[in-house]
Design an enzyme around this catalytic site. Structure first.
Site, PDB file in Angstrom:
ATOM      1  N   GLU A  89       0.808  -1.197   0.000  1.00 12.80           N
ATOM      2  CA  GLU A  89       0.000   0.000   0.000  1.00 12.80           C
ATOM      3  C   GLU A  89       0.858   1.272   0.000  1.00 12.80           C
ATOM      4  O   GLU A  89       0.536   2.257  -0.638  1.00 12.80           O
ATOM      5  CB  GLU A  89      -0.885  -0.019   1.240  1.00 12.80           C
ATOM      6  CG  GLU A  89      -2.128   0.814   1.104  1.00 12.80           C
ATOM      7  CD  GLU A  89      -3.035   0.557   2.286  1.00 12.80           C
ATOM      8  OE1 GLU A  89      -3.466  -0.604   2.444  1.00 12.80           O
ATOM      9  OE2 GLU A  89      -3.292   1.497   3.047  1.00 12.80           O
ATOM     10  N   ASP A  90       1.947   1.225   0.747  1.00 14.67           N
ATOM     11  CA  ASP A  90       2.680   2.470   0.995  1.00 14.67           C
ATOM     12  C   ASP A  90       4.047   2.582   0.325  1.00 14.67           C
ATOM     13  O   ASP A  90       4.681   3.629   0.417  1.00 14.67           O
ATOM     14  CB  ASP A  90       2.900   2.655   2.512  1.00 14.67           C
ATOM     15  CG  ASP A  90       1.586   2.745   3.267  1.00 14.67           C
ATOM     16  OD1 ASP A  90       0.584   3.107   2.622  1.00 14.67           O
ATOM     17  OD2 ASP A  90       1.567   2.436   4.456  1.00 14.67           O
TER      18      ASP A  90
END
Ligand code: MN
Length: 738
Positions: A89-90
């Site tokens: 996600e990051d």
């Protein structure tokens, strides 16, 4: 802030070592290497990131992994997935990379933990979509949800460093979805902590007050328990049964709930704590040990016959096994005693994961949990639900306590509490449900909406002519019955709509109109409908007649009719624009009292906020912005599903304005009391009342007053004054949290 990088490195390594140490007992050959690899990759991937608190980001995945090990009892696969859970996600790492490094299993878990990006359709909710996505993986691997719960727990523990509106959003999601989910999976310790944290971040004052009182009463509680247990201790010793006593007080949140529901102060919550006897028992003698202990307890203390619960013979669906009784102590106080074995206790605290450990025990709790997972899977397989409907159904599934009933052949069925004969019929088979016309419960004829009780034996009566109708949806509580009825109704509607379409085509033909999309658009506008399906259905049903269509043709203007009145927010894009317009126009924070002319807002009726209350703004589809109290009963649902529509709001000082709010007054009835109460309000304090209603029942009165106040301080003064009126026992705001 100056960051000492050397110190920080040391701290990271020491936390990593602590994780390994805790995981060690369950590690097999090669596992430590795998964990190290995951740690190294995560460390590198997150190296330039910090959490809101300023800590290095890697602390987060490390702690999540630690919670997985220590508090849920998970192993290597989960540790690796937990370490990698925020990487996709990051950071730049992709699922394909994880697949190459760790294989399919871990990839699919990480995938389940990765949020969906992008814009969602109007009427949907990003939060709901993500929640559904996460649950989709539940059918493959329940570990996704266990890790998600660990992730959520750590985020809740560190919520302090988040801005206020984020706190509210995260806390609401937690109480709305994650705490019930933890409960359903039998993770009692985590559920309790999540609930307490929720209260802490939504109503800190109340939280602090209860926590302090629990502390203050600790010494006297311990003394009491010691005396209470003494005779039981001696008897168990004589039988050579080893045991441990645990007596934690109830959680802050559940005490709070009790006080609120029963309208009582802390001091009157009688079951502040339960005494738990945890027995060391060989597997085959568990039941008899527990009943022996029960027999000893009730030899010394008189039990309340209504409060015996035997979850050993029939465990709860979440796997909970225990024997509960409430007995009268020598000082006249009721005390709940919970009797269970060490295995049962571990399952009660750690839930599903602990089942794995005791897999060979053939405990029925496990098969019950399996049954629940099957139900969730059924729910997931329904493609027709929107994410919001899904979350709603799923919550229905989470909360239900159970009722145990029997088939005519004596087979045990577990249904949600409140289930009817119709629920039972659908549980047996969809066809039996659809054809159900009534039932015999314990030989007596009852209608399909008859509510079942524990121990009922049910025989379903059917007829080939029967078919489901809309009313049935009100007669059932189980998600399975609900969804099967909806499906049947939808099928029904579909065939009506198909007929309607045919009729329409013929009619358009005779009216010399082409069934173009423009014609459809005009028809939808003319009949004020949302979709072609609605139009076809109404024609098929005969709600829209041939004559109506003729009139449409006569009316039909040359220029297209303006669509529905609420065009401004009828599609996703304009709604998003509206939100950003509203959000942008007020410098990120809505000043109640000042921004009136810039944006339109109203105070919500459900919680009637007044200045001084902790509040937030919520962008509604049709009615502009509504201001709610942070502890409004509707807040968790609004924030959990539509966090993107929340705007920060703050009161500005405005002494001349008064706000409507409500008070509940409880007391003993006497002549002239109502008079005295209204005197205090209107004469002494010069407050305007909008309405006043009193009910008396056998000498007890209940009053509800709506009145105008300036702010919370003003209201407090009023409450204090009212409580001094003779006969008045309690005065409270009646609109906070249901
Ligand atoms: Mn995370």
């Amino acid at each position: 802030m100056v960051i000492d990088e050397v110190e920080e490195k040391k701290e990271i390594i020491s936390r990593y070592r602590r994780l390994l140490r805790k995981a060690k007992p369950s590690l097999k050959e090669g596992d430590a290497k795998l964990i190290k690899r995951a740690f190294t990759i995560a460390l590198e991937a997150h190296k330039n990131m910090r959490r809101k608190s300023g800590e290095p980001f890697i602390f987060h995945p490390l702690t999540v992994a630690e919670i997985c090990v220590e508090e849920i009892g998970l192993g290597t696969t989960s540790i690796v997935a937990a370490l990698m859970h925020d990487v996709v996600e990051d950071t730049d790492i992709e699922l394909a990379d994880i697949d190459r490094m760790f294989g399919k299993k871990i990839t699919s878990i990480v995938d389940g933990l990765t949020k969906i990006r992008g814009v969602f359709e109007y009427g949907t909710s990003a939060q709901a979509e993500n929640f559904r996505k996460m649950l989709f993986t539940l059918s493959d691997d329940v570990r996704v949800i266990l890790i998600k719960l660990a992730d959520r727990l750590h985020n809740m523990r560190t919520l302090d460093s988040m801005p206020r509106h984020k706190q509210l959003k995260v806390a609401s999601e937690t109480i709305y979805l994650y705490a019930p989910l933890a409960h359903r999976l039998g993770l009692n310790a985590i559920k309790t902590e999540l609930e307490d944290l929720y209260l802490r971040f939504t109503d800190y004052e109340v939280y602090r007050e209860i926590a302090d009182k629990i502390d203050e009463t600790k010494a006297s509680r311990n003394k009491f328990i010691k005396q209470f247990v003494q005779p039981i201790h001696d008897e168990l010793g004589r039988l050579k049964i080893n045991y441990e006593i645990k007596s934690r007080p109830k959680s802050i949140y559940s005490i709070y709930n009790k006080m609120r529901k029963q309208g009582i102060p802390f001091e009157e919550v009688y079951d502040l704590f339960a005494v738990r006897l945890i027995l060391d028992a060989p597997l085959e003698q568990e039941k008899s040990f527990c009943w022996q202990a029960y027999s000893i307890v009730t030899d010394y203390y008189t039990p309340n016959p209504d409060r015996l619960r035997d979850w050993i013979s029939t465990p709860k669906t979440n796997g909970y096994e225990s024997l509960h009784t409430t007995v009268m102590a020598k000082n006249g106080q009721w005390v709940e005693v919970q009797i269970r074995t060490r295995r049962m206790d571990e399952i009660a605290e750690k839930g599903y994961a602990a089942h794995w450990k005791y897999k060979d025990s053939a405990s029925s709790g496990e098969s019950n949990l399996e049954k629940w997972l099957v139900r969730v899977r059924e729910l997931l397989e329904r493609q027709d639900l929107t994410a919001l409907e899904f979350v709603d159904d799923f919550r229905g599934n989470l909360f239900s306590e159970e009722v145990f009933v029997f088939t005519p052949k004596g087979e045990l069925k577990t249904l949600p509490n409140g289930a009817t004969a119709l629920d039972f019929a659908f549980d047996i088979h969809t066809d039996i449900g659809a054809k159900c016309i009534g039932a015999k419960v314990n030989q007596k004829l009852v209608p399909i909406n008859h509510v079942l009780k524990n121990g009922d034996q049910i025989e379903i009566l059917t007829s080939a002519k029967q078919k489901p109708n809309e009313d049935w949806l009100r007669f059932v509580v189980s998600p399975k019955a609900k969804s099967k009825i909806k499906e049947a109704l939808k099928e029904d509607k579909k065939s009506i709509a198909e007929d309607g379409k045919e009729i329409l085509m013929r009619k358009l033909n005779t009216l010399k109109l082409e069934p173009t999309s423009q014609t459809y658009e005009q028809m939808l506008a003319y009949f004020n409908l949302n979709s072609k399906f609605d139009l076809h259905f109404r024609i098929g049903k005969g709600i829209i007649t041939i004559n109506d269509l003729k009139r449409f043709k006569e009316y039909k203007p040359s220029s297209p009719i303006k669509a529905k009145s609420n065009t401004a927010v009828s599609d996703a894009k304009s709604f998003e624009q509206e939100i950003s317009r509203v959000k942008g126009s007020s410098n990120d924070i809505l000043l109640i009292g000042e921004d009136m002319d810039v944006v339109e807002y109203k105070l919500a009726k459900c919680c009637t906020p007044i200045p001084g209350d902790d509040v937030f703004g919520f962008v509604t589809v049709n009615e502009g912005i509504k201001i709610h109290r942070a502890n409004c009963p509707n807040a968790p649902e609004l924030l959990a599903n539509h966090g993107n529509r929340v705007i920060k709001a703050k009161w500005t000082s405005q002494h001349e304005v008064a706000f409507l709010t409500g008070l509940k007054i409880i007391g003993t009835d006497r002549v002239g009391l109502i008079n005295d109460v209204s005197k205090v309000i209107s004469e002494e304090l010069k407050v305007n009342m909008s309405s006043l209603s009193f009910k008396t029942d056998h000498g007890i009165f209940n009053g509800e007053i709506m009145l105008y106040v300036h702010d919370t301080r003003h209201l407090e003064v009023l409450i204090e004054k009212l409580e001094t009126v003779e006969g008045v026992v309690q005065v409270s705001r009646f609109d906070s949290r249901g």
